[in-house]
Design an enzyme around this catalytic site. Structure first.
Site, mmCIF file in Angstrom:
data_model
loop_
_atom_site.group_PDB
_atom_site.id
_atom_site.type_symbol
_atom_site.label_atom_id
_atom_site.label_comp_id
_atom_site.label_asym_id
_atom_site.label_seq_id
_atom_site.Cartn_x
_atom_site.Cartn_y
_atom_site.Cartn_z
ATOM 1 N N GLU A 1 53.583 9.605 26.740
ATOM 2 C CA GLU A 1 53.593 8.349 27.424
ATOM 3 C C GLU A 1 53.152 7.873 28.514
ATOM 4 O OE1 GLU A 1 55.181 5.536 26.602
ATOM 5 O OE2 GLU A 1 55.726 4.446 28.389
ATOM 6 N N TYR A 2 52.762 8.657 29.094
ATOM 7 C CA TYR A 2 51.810 9.299 29.934
ATOM 8 C C TYR A 2 50.735 9.120 29.995
ATOM 9 C CZ TYR A 2 49.339 10.769 33.954
ATOM 10 O OH TYR A 2 48.205 10.808 35.642
ATOM 11 N N ASP A 3 50.561 9.995 28.359
ATOM 12 C CA ASP A 3 49.275 9.110 28.207
ATOM 13 C C ASP A 3 48.842 7.827 27.752
ATOM 14 O OD1 ASP A 3 46.445 10.949 27.419
ATOM 15 O OD2 ASP A 3 47.174 10.201 25.148
ATOM 16 N N SER B 1 42.939 30.486 61.518
ATOM 17 C CA SER B 1 43.397 31.887 60.536
ATOM 18 C C SER B 1 44.500 32.237 61.426
ATOM 19 C CB SER B 1 42.443 33.450 60.129
ATOM 20 O OG SER B 1 42.068 33.327 61.451
ATOM 21 N N LEU B 2 45.503 33.193 60.679
ATOM 22 C CA LEU B 2 46.533 33.413 60.790
ATOM 23 C C LEU B 2 46.335 35.353 61.035
ATOM 24 C CD1 LEU B 2 49.421 32.518 58.824
ATOM 25 C CD2 LEU B 2 48.523 31.476 60.774
ATOM 26 N N GLU C 1 57.300 30.931 54.244
ATOM 27 C CA GLU C 1 56.976 30.368 52.592
ATOM 28 C C GLU C 1 55.944 31.127 51.500
ATOM 29 O OE1 GLU C 1 53.192 26.976 53.155
ATOM 30 O OE2 GLU C 1 54.033 27.768 55.509
ATOM 31 N N LYS D 1 52.540 33.557 51.061
ATOM 32 C CA LYS D 1 51.373 32.974 50.911
ATOM 33 C C LYS D 1 50.165 33.121 49.840
ATOM 34 C CE LYS D 1 47.923 34.837 54.465
ATOM 35 N NZ LYS D 1 46.201 34.129 53.113
ATOM 36 N N ASP E 1 47.373 33.037 47.322
ATOM 37 C CA ASP E 1 45.863 33.289 48.298
ATOM 38 C C ASP E 1 45.124 33.059 47.232
ATOM 39 O OD1 ASP E 1 44.167 35.443 48.015
ATOM 40 O OD2 ASP E 1 44.843 36.875 46.607
ATOM 41 N N TYR F 1 48.132 23.431 47.766
ATOM 42 C CA TYR F 1 50.113 23.008 47.880
ATOM 43 C C TYR F 1 49.475 22.981 49.430
ATOM 44 C CZ TYR F 1 53.444 24.328 44.493
ATOM 45 O OH TYR F 1 54.206 24.740 43.433
ATOM 46 N N LYS G 1 51.866 40.550 54.976
ATOM 47 C CA LYS G 1 51.366 40.626 53.944
ATOM 48 C C LYS G 1 52.270 41.564 53.449
ATOM 49 C CE LYS G 1 46.989 38.425 53.945
ATOM 50 N NZ LYS G 1 46.126 39.496 53.254
ATOM 51 N N CYS H 1 16.062 60.107 49.127
ATOM 52 C CA CYS H 1 16.531 59.029 48.820
ATOM 53 C C CYS H 1 16.807 59.081 47.119
ATOM 54 C CB CYS H 1 15.266 57.628 49.269
ATOM 55 S SG CYS H 1 16.025 55.868 48.412
ATOM 56 N N CYS I 1 14.101 55.939 46.150
ATOM 57 C CA CYS I 1 12.822 55.247 46.104
ATOM 58 C C CYS I 1 12.097 57.669 46.650
ATOM 59 C CB CYS I 1 11.872 54.876 47.371
ATOM 60 S SG CYS I 1 12.566 55.454 48.864
ATOM 61 N N CYS J 1 17.929 56.531 53.770
ATOM 62 C CA CYS J 1 16.526 56.701 53.501
ATOM 63 C C CYS J 1 15.942 55.946 54.266
ATOM 64 C CB CYS J 1 16.928 56.248 52.033
ATOM 65 S SG CYS J 1 14.961 55.239 51.675
ATOM 66 N N CYS K 1 11.194 51.123 50.007
ATOM 67 C CA CYS K 1 12.349 51.606 48.673
ATOM 68 C C CYS K 1 12.536 50.239 48.203
ATOM 69 C CB CYS K 1 13.249 52.137 50.063
ATOM 70 S SG CYS K 1 14.938 52.792 48.950
HETATM 71 C C1 IWH Z 1 48.551 14.007 26.351
HETATM 72 N N1 IWH Z 1 51.199 14.896 33.173
HETATM 73 O O1 IWH Z 1 49.655 15.031 34.223
HETATM 74 C C2 IWH Z 1 48.941 14.218 28.365
HETATM 75 N N2 IWH Z 1 55.003 13.428 32.309
HETATM 76 O O2 IWH Z 1 54.712 12.464 33.735
HETATM 77 C C3 IWH Z 1 48.837 13.570 29.472
HETATM 78 C C4 IWH Z 1 49.585 14.080 30.429
HETATM 79 C C5 IWH Z 1 50.283 15.309 30.610
HETATM 80 C C6 IWH Z 1 49.529 16.633 29.411
HETATM 81 C C7 IWH Z 1 48.752 16.452 28.973
HETATM 82 C C8 IWH Z 1 50.056 17.732 29.898
HETATM 83 C C9 IWH Z 1 50.443 15.841 32.434
HETATM 84 C C10 IWH Z 1 51.997 14.166 32.625
HETATM 85 C C11 IWH Z 1 53.229 13.573 33.227
HETATM 86 C C12 IWH Z 1 52.303 12.946 34.344
HETATM 87 C C13 IWH Z 1 51.653 13.985 34.835
HETATM 88 C C14 IWH Z 1 50.809 14.859 33.839
HETATM 89 C C15 IWH Z 1 54.690 12.720 33.176
#
Ligand code: IWH
Length: 667
Positions: A33-35, A80-81, A111, A113, A115, A221, A311, A406, A409, A424, A430
């Site tokens: 549906e999104y698509d 930086s931390l 939270e 950390k 990478d 994030y 860490k 070395c 060289c 060296c 070298c």
């Molecule tokens: C074809 N997705 O990026 C297609 N369901 O609300 C369309 C969208 C997505 C995928 C494949 C993996 C991933 C889904 C939604 C919202 C944004 C999004 C959703």
């Protein structure tokens, strides 16, 4: 409905779906549906190109490739931390915070950390206008086009009371699954896979072609707010919730915890969760939750006193030393490197570990053929932690023999009294030292020659196409594209970036020469002190010692560097090849924005000390006086400012608070 409104509605719908999918992790419609809606919007936009907004959900595919990233100065430094590995150090950190707190229970916002690599994203009136890497904390690279392609980053904020200016900071990273898929694809295409998700994320974020970046499975994030206008909540945890409400992605694992035992419980719980998380983490970040308490705690040097990173312990694995080879570095230092039976540790396959020098080999008591424990933490080079002597089978182990000449060289090898290192003596005769010198010359903090990686430098030297850095500038595209695996396009790009890199600064040029012990900071000090390369070339040891941070040893390295004919020749042929930089006087003339201004500083400050503010203002050309008079142009008033502030108000003099002066200094 007009097409314009249709586009608006479809965009709003997709924005909401994106929010539910990426931020709430709770989609309300199936992907199909999104698509369908996405396609519908795309079709309307294609038919009406003048109605495409830069922030439309369809505009996350990347645009034209850049030739170089612009530099961005952070309006507030990206700190930086401090890294903490011992539980006791973490307890000390918490205790310091609790001592300053007036509350019964000091809360921490905790939270994992991630990478990845830190980035700053600026939203103005809810629209994404700029994104930058952390860089050195003061300046980073403008990676806006790439960041806009990251799937979970909104181009437009949602919800109520969006601040007119909001800088969010967080980590750009790659999900483990996306990383594995990316590497499979790279291997299939005959390209080199990335060693770990962190490197893959960094390499992708620093892609000049945002279409390539768009195809990389990056995620983001938020973990902090930088500069902002308007009101934000008074605690870290609540601020994170606010960001989430505005559509920004935050880790689900962010928790608010009070008391030491709960902090430790969180650490244990995350460590257990670690293998099952979708992304790599390397520790836990503890922040004092209350913002006013953060301000009370302030900063030490580069790191805040209200946050720390605990860490995870380094990962260890057992493997076998198959051989020991000797590598020759840029300054001729010969380093023993253990060639290991490949072993997976700390997220990468390790097949080399440095053994540093003879002392370290003796300390470890290591022999070729030994079973050893290797250790790797974060980005640190793998180390041999210890030898499993019990597993030693005498018949197949043998002593490590240091080379008498070395290995590259065959020049004589020198051992300096009191040092464990051997060197060296071949200098730039070298080939190994020559290669390293050219790699250093081209590196990011030096001349920053895009497209000239380490492998290519080795190839150019091996093929006898260049002997020294100056010869780089007479390479032609035809010559470069004759090398294996070099296309015509990349060859032309390299010739172009060589042209671009010719314009530099005296400090970078000095750094690029690779004089022993002359790092970025020293190069900067030398450039500011002497202003011209000739003055540095001619300076004597005593004179060099008057430059800040330059002691006897560094001064001698610089002095002897410029007493070697070969080095003088390389410097002048580089200048003949067209390397140039603006005169330092010229920069100062045009950049002294505060010339003629007289400042008075009063009260106390949180983010910078009073003397640092003074130095920074003076560096911009201002005079800083001790008392307020009619001549004073500006009074910088911190907390608890007294009579000087009153006098300034009476005289109608401009008054700046800490935020305003920091903004001025960062501008
Ligand atoms: C074809 N997705 O990026 C297609 N369901 O609300 C369309 C969208 C997505 C995928 C494949 C993996 C991933 C889904 C939604 C919202 C944004 C999004 C959703």
């Amino acid at each position: 409905m007009t097409v314009k409104n249709q586009i608006k509605e479809l965009s709003a719908l997709l924005e909401e779906y994106n929010y539910q999918y990426y931020v709430l992790d709770h989609p309300s419609v199936p992907d199909s549906e999104y698509d369908r809606i996405f396609q519908e919007l795309q079709k309307l936009e294609q038919e009406n190109p003048d109605l495409i907004s830069a922030n439309s959900p369809t505009q996350k595919v990347g645009g034209a490739a850049l030739s170089k990233f612009e530099q961005v100065t952070h309006r507030m430094p990206m700190l930086s931390l401090d890294n903490v590995f011992e539980e006791q150090t973490l307890n000390d950190f918490m205790q310091r915070a609790m001592d300053k707190s007036s509350l019964a229970e000091t809360a921490f916002c905790i939270e994992p950390k991630l990478d990845g690599l830190a980035a700053s994203i600026i939203y103005e009136n809810g629209l994404l206008v700029q994104a930058a890497t952390r860089g050195d904390g003061q300046t980073g690279e403008n990676v806006t086009e790439n960041v806009k392609t990251i799937a979970n980053i909104p181009l437009k904020l949602r919800g109520e009371n969006i601040p007119p200016l909001l800088e969010v900071r967080g980590e750009v990273f790659m999900l483990k699954a996306g990383f594995n898929k990316l590497n499979e694809g790279l291997i299939k295409a005959g390209e080199k896979p990335f060693v770990n998700p962190r490197n893959a994320a960094a390499g992708s974020l620093r892609q000049l072609d945002s279409k390539v970046a768009a195809a990389r499975p990056l995620a983001f994030y938020c973990y902090a707010v930088g500069v902002f206008e308007g009101d934000l909540a008074g605690s870290q945890f609540e601020r994170i919730q606010q960001l989430k409400g505005w559509g920004l992605p935050v880790s689900e694992e962010v928790k608010r915890v009070a008391g030491e035992s709960n902090c430790h419980a969180y650490y244990q719980a995350i460590q257990e969760k670690r293998p099952g998380l979708a992304y790599e983490i390397d520790g836990v970040v503890y922040k004092v939750d209350d913002i006013s308490l953060q301000e009370k705690l302030g900063f030490v040097a580069r790191a805040p006193r209200w946050a720390t990173a605990y860490k995870f312990p380094a990962e260890e694995a057992v493997t076998e030393v198959e051989n020991v080879e000797f590598q020759v570095g840029r300054t001729g230092a010969i380093t023993p490197v253990a060639k290991l039976k490949p072993v997976f540790v700390g997220g990468v396959t390790v097949s080399n570990a440095t053994l540093h020098n003879k002392d370290e080999i003796e300390r470890l008591g290591i022999l070729i053929g030994d079973q050893v424990v290797v250790r790797r933490a974060g980005d640190v080079i793998p180390q041999v932690a210890r030898v499993l002597v019990d597993k030693r089978e005498t018949q197949i182990t043998r002593e490590i023999e240091f080379p008498a000449v070395c290995p590259v060289c065959e020049s004589t090898v020198e051992r300096i009294e009191g040092e464990a290192t051997i060197r060296c003596a071949g200098g730039l005769y070298c080939e190994a030292q020559r290669k390293e010198a050219i790699k250093h010359f081209a590196s990011r903090k030096a001349l920053d020659i895009d497209g000239l990686g380490n492998k290519l430098v080795e190839l150019l030297v091996d093929e006898k196409m260049i002997q020294d850095p100056a010869q780089l500038f007479s390479l032609t595209a035809a010559q470069i594209s004759s090398l294996p695996r070099m296309g015509e396009v990349s060859a032309k790009k390299l010739v172009n970036s060589l042209q671009v890199s010719k314009k530099t600064t005296l400090a970078r040029f000095l750094y690029s020469l690779g004089i022993r012990e002359v790092g970025e900071a020293t190069a900067n000090n030398l450039a500011n002190h002497y202003k011209t390369i000739e003055a540095i070339e001619n300076a004597g040891v005593e004179d060099l010692k008057s430059v800040s941070d330059v002691g006897e040893i560094v001064a001698k390295h610089i002095y002897y560097f410029f007493r070697q004919e070969h080095n003088i020749e390389v410097v002048s042929s580089l200048i003949d090849a067209g390397i140039h930089w603006p005169l330092i006087e010229d920069i100062q003339e045009s950049e002294l924005t505060l010339s003629g201004k007289i400042f008075v500083i009063t009260g106390s400050f949180n983010k910078m000390s009073r003397s640092d503010i003074k130095t920074a203002l003076q560096a911009l050309g201002a005079k800083v006086a001790g008392s307020v008079s009619k001549k004073t142009t500006t009074v910088v008033a911190g907390e608890a400012a007294g009579s000087k502030l009153t006098k300034a108000q009476d005289l109608g003099i401009e008054i700046m608070d800490e935020t305003a002066v920091l903004a001025l200094l960062n501008a």
